[in-house]
Design an enzyme around this catalytic site. Sequence first.
Site, short mmCIF file in Angstrom:
data_model
loop_
_atom_site.label_atom_id
_atom_site.label_comp_id
_atom_site.label_asym_id
_atom_site.label_seq_id
_atom_site.Cartn_x
_atom_site.Cartn_y
_atom_site.Cartn_z
N LYS A 81 0.49 4.71 8.43
CA LYS A 81 1.07 5.15 7.15
C LYS A 81 0.00 5.26 6.08
O LYS A 81 -0.09 6.25 5.36
CB LYS A 81 2.18 4.18 6.73
CG LYS A 81 2.77 4.41 5.36
CD LYS A 81 2.17 3.50 4.29
CE LYS A 81 2.46 2.05 4.55
NZ LYS A 81 1.93 1.17 3.48
N LYS A 108 -7.22 1.22 -2.85
CA LYS A 108 -6.80 0.79 -1.51
C LYS A 108 -7.04 1.89 -0.49
O LYS A 108 -7.38 1.62 0.67
CB LYS A 108 -5.32 0.39 -1.52
CG LYS A 108 -4.82 -0.17 -0.16
CD LYS A 108 -5.60 -1.40 0.29
CE LYS A 108 -5.18 -1.89 1.68
NZ LYS A 108 -3.84 -2.49 1.71
N THR A 111 0.87 -1.17 0.00
CA THR A 111 0.00 0.00 0.00
C THR A 111 0.91 1.22 0.00
O THR A 111 1.60 1.51 0.97
CB THR A 111 -0.92 0.01 1.23
OG1 THR A 111 -1.74 -1.15 1.21
CG2 THR A 111 -1.82 1.24 1.22
#
Length: 291
Positions: A244, A176, A101
């Site tokens: 993150k 995502k 990701t």
Amino acid sequence: MLTKENTVVGFIGTGVMGKSMAGHLMEAGYELYVYTRTKEKAEELLEKGAKWADSPKEIAQHANVIISIVGYPQDVEEIYLGTEGIVPNGKEGTYLIDMTTSTPTLAKKIFEEARKHGMHSLDAPVSGGDIGAREARLAIMAGGDQEDFEAVKPIFEIMGSNIVYQGPAGSGQHTKMSNQIAIASNMIGVCEAIIYAQKAGLNPETVLKTITTGAAGSFSLSNLAPRMIKGDFEPGFYIKHFIKDMGIALQEAKRMDMETPGLSLAKSLYDQLAEAGEGDSGTQALYKYWA
């Protein structure tokens, strides 16, 4: 055309999810080279017959399909675009599949650089955590050229069960981000529901039997709430990596002039947990904020 006979897979990143994903490819009969910063994490795969590479550069010299699933965008950039990375040192015609990701911007940059070197690049992040990786039923969301997606789809089908082409380079990463935004607010709801049940004197396991099959049902409720109740906070997906991801989503939303109050709240709660030393715990450790 890619076949098992003419395909050598290079796999970079054999952590919580990557180890299972790479293992499925070996079991399917693909020749596999692996690289990870901590070689010990690859020992199980090496014992089963995977070959070790000392660097991304060495992976690029052996493999014509390279898959990565690592920690952070800066790791992705170094692996692919660094002087010792894949793109400067790889072979023309190689398929590059980043399943980390990461940022849509970086996905587009890798795509363009790969194309200059005659390579094919896809951003294909996944969802499903350690369970989905172990059971080969990950959701895989892909961005890049559709022709390239179709070429490597048989490889995706070994690792996942819900595989969707989303659009041009960067589209997988944008998808995502949508996934992570949905999870972020949902995790708050799951934790509050379990804590509420406990404070009301209910058996939370019994409560789950009812609410997981109703309108409140979700992956997190079915798979992570039971871990919360048992006090199992081992990572299927690390808090530090989720933070993150949420940071990337917040940046992208700001760029699109979009408010994300649910995402902002979730990140603030997870930031507090990370500051308390829970960064290496699983995302279900959000439960500890209340408990």
